[in-house]
Design a protein around this motif. Structure first.
Motif, PDB file in Angstrom:
ATOM      1  N   GLY A  19       0.825  -1.202   0.000  1.00  0.00           N
ATOM      2  CA  GLY A  19       0.000   0.000   0.000  1.00  0.00           C
ATOM      3  C   GLY A  19       0.860   1.253   0.000  1.00  0.00           C
ATOM      4  N   PHE A  20       1.921   1.234   0.815  1.00  0.00           N
ATOM      5  CA  PHE A  20       2.851   2.359   0.838  1.00  0.00           C
ATOM      6  C   PHE A  20       3.510   2.545  -0.520  1.00  0.00           C
ATOM      7  CE2 PHE A  20       7.241   3.812   1.281  1.00  0.00           C
ATOM      8  CZ  PHE A  20       7.000   5.102   1.734  1.00  0.00           C
ATOM      9  N   LEU A  21       3.925   1.435  -1.149  1.00  0.00           N
ATOM     10  CA  LEU A  21       4.564   1.545  -2.464  1.00  0.00           C
ATOM     11  C   LEU A  21       3.618   2.134  -3.497  1.00  0.00           C
ATOM     12  CD1 LEU A  21       6.659  -1.748  -2.776  1.00  0.00           C
ATOM     13  CD2 LEU A  21       7.461   0.572  -2.361  1.00  0.00           C
ATOM     14  N   VAL A  22       2.361   1.733  -3.471  1.00  0.00           N
ATOM     15  CA  VAL A  22       1.384   2.271  -4.417  1.00  0.00           C
ATOM     16  C   VAL A  22       1.194   3.767  -4.180  1.00  0.00           C
ATOM     17  CG1 VAL A  22      -1.045   2.227  -5.065  1.00  0.00           C
ATOM     18  CG2 VAL A  22       0.207   0.087  -4.818  1.00  0.00           C
ATOM     19  N   LYS A  23       1.027   4.156  -2.910  1.00  0.00           N
ATOM     20  CA  LYS A  23       0.829   5.581  -2.604  1.00  0.00           C
ATOM     21  C   LYS A  23       2.066   6.394  -2.976  1.00  0.00           C
ATOM     22  CE  LYS A  23      -2.348   4.613   1.145  1.00  0.00           C
ATOM     23  NZ  LYS A  23      -2.522   4.621   2.612  1.00  0.00           N
ATOM     24  N   ALA A  24       3.255   5.884  -2.699  1.00  0.00           N
ATOM     25  CA  ALA A  24       4.482   6.595  -3.052  1.00  0.00           C
ATOM     26  C   ALA A  24       4.619   6.707  -4.568  1.00  0.00           C
ATOM     27  CB  ALA A  24       5.694   5.892  -2.457  1.00  0.00           C
ATOM     28  N   GLY A  25       4.227   5.654  -5.282  1.00  0.00           N
ATOM     29  CA  GLY A  25       4.275   5.707  -6.742  1.00  0.00           C
ATOM     30  C   GLY A  25       3.320   6.735  -7.312  1.00  0.00           C
ATOM     31  N   ILE A  26       2.120   6.817  -6.750  1.00  0.00           N
ATOM     32  CA  ILE A  26       1.148   7.814  -7.216  1.00  0.00           C
ATOM     33  C   ILE A  26       1.651   9.218  -6.913  1.00  0.00           C
ATOM     34  CG2 ILE A  26      -1.168   8.728  -6.796  1.00  0.00           C
ATOM     35  CD1 ILE A  26      -2.087   5.811  -6.444  1.00  0.00           C
ATOM     36  N   ALA A  27       2.183   9.423  -5.706  1.00  0.00           N
ATOM     37  CA  ALA A  27       2.697  10.742  -5.338  1.00  0.00           C
ATOM     38  C   ALA A  27       3.876  11.130  -6.229  1.00  0.00           C
ATOM     39  CB  ALA A  27       3.104  10.756  -3.868  1.00  0.00           C
ATOM     40  N   GLY A  28       4.808  10.210  -6.434  1.00  0.00           N
ATOM     41  CA  GLY A  28       5.960  10.494  -7.289  1.00  0.00           C
ATOM     42  C   GLY A  28       5.549  10.751  -8.723  1.00  0.00           C
ATOM     43  N   GLY A  29       4.601   9.963  -9.220  1.00  0.00           N
ATOM     44  CA  GLY A  29       4.108  10.181 -10.580  1.00  0.00           C
ATOM     45  C   GLY A  29       3.414  11.519 -10.725  1.00  0.00           C
ATOM     46  N   SER A  30       2.683  11.940  -9.690  1.00  0.00           N
ATOM     47  CA  SER A  30       2.010  13.241  -9.732  1.00  0.00           C
ATOM     48  C   SER A  30       3.014  14.372  -9.782  1.00  0.00           C
ATOM     49  CB  SER A  30       1.105  13.407  -8.515  1.00  0.00           C
ATOM     50  OG  SER A  30       0.126  12.405  -8.490  1.00  0.00           O
ATOM     51  N   VAL A  31       4.045  14.277  -8.949  1.00  0.00           N
ATOM     52  CA  VAL A  31       5.078  15.317  -8.947  1.00  0.00           C
ATOM     53  C   VAL A  31       5.791  15.349 -10.296  1.00  0.00           C
ATOM     54  CG1 VAL A  31       7.290  16.004  -7.926  1.00  0.00           C
ATOM     55  CG2 VAL A  31       5.396  15.304  -6.462  1.00  0.00           C
ATOM     56  N   TYR A  32       6.089  14.177 -10.861  1.00  0.00           N
ATOM     57  CA  TYR A  32       6.750  14.136 -12.166  1.00  0.00           C
ATOM     58  C   TYR A  32       5.857  14.747 -13.239  1.00  0.00           C
ATOM     59  CZ  TYR A  32       8.686  12.518 -16.523  1.00  0.00           C
ATOM     60  OH  TYR A  32       9.185  12.485 -17.788  1.00  0.00           O
ATOM     61  N   LEU A  33       4.560  14.420 -13.225  1.00  0.00           N
ATOM     62  CA  LEU A  33       3.637  14.952 -14.225  1.00  0.00           C
ATOM     63  C   LEU A  33       3.551  16.468 -14.134  1.00  0.00           C
ATOM     64  CD1 LEU A  33       1.501  14.384 -16.416  1.00  0.00           C
ATOM     65  CD2 LEU A  33      -0.178  14.322 -14.577  1.00  0.00           C
ATOM     66  N   VAL A  34       3.433  16.986 -12.915  1.00  0.00           N
ATOM     67  CA  VAL A  34       3.351  18.433 -12.732  1.00  0.00           C
ATOM     68  C   VAL A  34       4.634  19.103 -13.214  1.00  0.00           C
ATOM     69  CG1 VAL A  34       3.281  20.214 -10.940  1.00  0.00           C
ATOM     70  CG2 VAL A  34       1.641  18.350 -10.889  1.00  0.00           C
ATOM     71  N   TYR A  35       5.782  18.508 -12.909  1.00  0.00           N
ATOM     72  CA  TYR A  35       7.062  19.059 -13.368  1.00  0.00           C
ATOM     73  C   TYR A  35       7.172  18.980 -14.888  1.00  0.00           C
ATOM     74  CZ  TYR A  35      12.035  19.711 -14.032  1.00  0.00           C
ATOM     75  OH  TYR A  35      13.245  20.159 -14.463  1.00  0.00           O
ATOM     76  N   ASP A  36       6.759  17.849 -15.463  1.00  0.00           N
ATOM     77  CA  ASP A  36       6.857  17.652 -16.907  1.00  0.00           C
ATOM     78  C   ASP A  36       5.955  18.620 -17.672  1.00  0.00           C
ATOM     79  OD1 ASP A  36       7.962  16.211 -19.124  1.00  0.00           O
ATOM     80  OD2 ASP A  36       5.998  15.237 -19.352  1.00  0.00           O
ATOM     81  N   LEU A  37       4.794  18.952 -17.100  1.00  0.00           N
ATOM     82  CA  LEU A  37       3.882  19.883 -17.753  1.00  0.00           C
ATOM     83  C   LEU A  37       4.341  21.331 -17.625  1.00  0.00           C
ATOM     84  CD1 LEU A  37       0.431  18.375 -16.769  1.00  0.00           C
ATOM     85  CD2 LEU A  37       1.536  18.329 -18.997  1.00  0.00           C
ATOM     86  N   GLY A  38       5.348  21.584 -16.806  1.00  0.00           N
ATOM     87  CA  GLY A  38       5.874  22.930 -16.674  1.00  0.00           C
ATOM     88  C   GLY A  38       5.192  23.763 -15.615  1.00  0.00           C
TER      89      GLY A  38
END
Length: 116
Positions: A10-29
């Motif tokens: 569960g922690f890995l899934v939540k960390a993956g979602i959080a990391g993916g969200s931060v990456y997406l926001v950074y990638d979108l500028g």
């Protein structure tokens, strides 16, 4: 042994979602300069109406319910000016906070003294 692994997964899934969200926001500028933020807003204004129309048509086709979405208003705002005004009001509030706290605590103390 397996029930102990579920919190870890569960922690890995939540960390993956959080990391993916931060990456997406950074990638979108969105974490860049104000010009990058304005470009991201323009891309969203161009993309979102088309996607909403496509998905509403798909929803209507699947369910038989016709949905007519209102047109999206044109928003003409400068992110730089909005950001600067937000920062200015925040800093103004923070600089006035000590005197406001002193004023309200003094009023509260006088109110409590008057309750006797």
């Amino acid at each position: 042994m397996a029930p102990r692994l579920w919190p870890f997964f569960g922690f890995l899934v939540k960390a993956g979602i959080a990391g993916g969200s931060v990456y997406l926001v950074y990638d979108l500028g969105l974490l860049g300069s104000s010009s990058q933020g304005q470009a991201a807003l323009r891309r969203a204004q161009e993309t979102v109406p088309d996607a909403l129309n496509r998905y509403s048509a798909l929803f209507s086709k699947q369910t038989g319910i016709h949905i007519e979405l209102p047109s999206i208003p044109h928003i003409n705002l400068s992110l730089r000016d909005s950001w600067n005004s937000g920062i200015n009001s925040l800093m103004s509030s923070l600089s006035a906070a000590p005197s406001a706290i002193q004023k309200y605590s003094h009023e509260g103390w006088n109110y409590l003294k008057g309750q006797k």
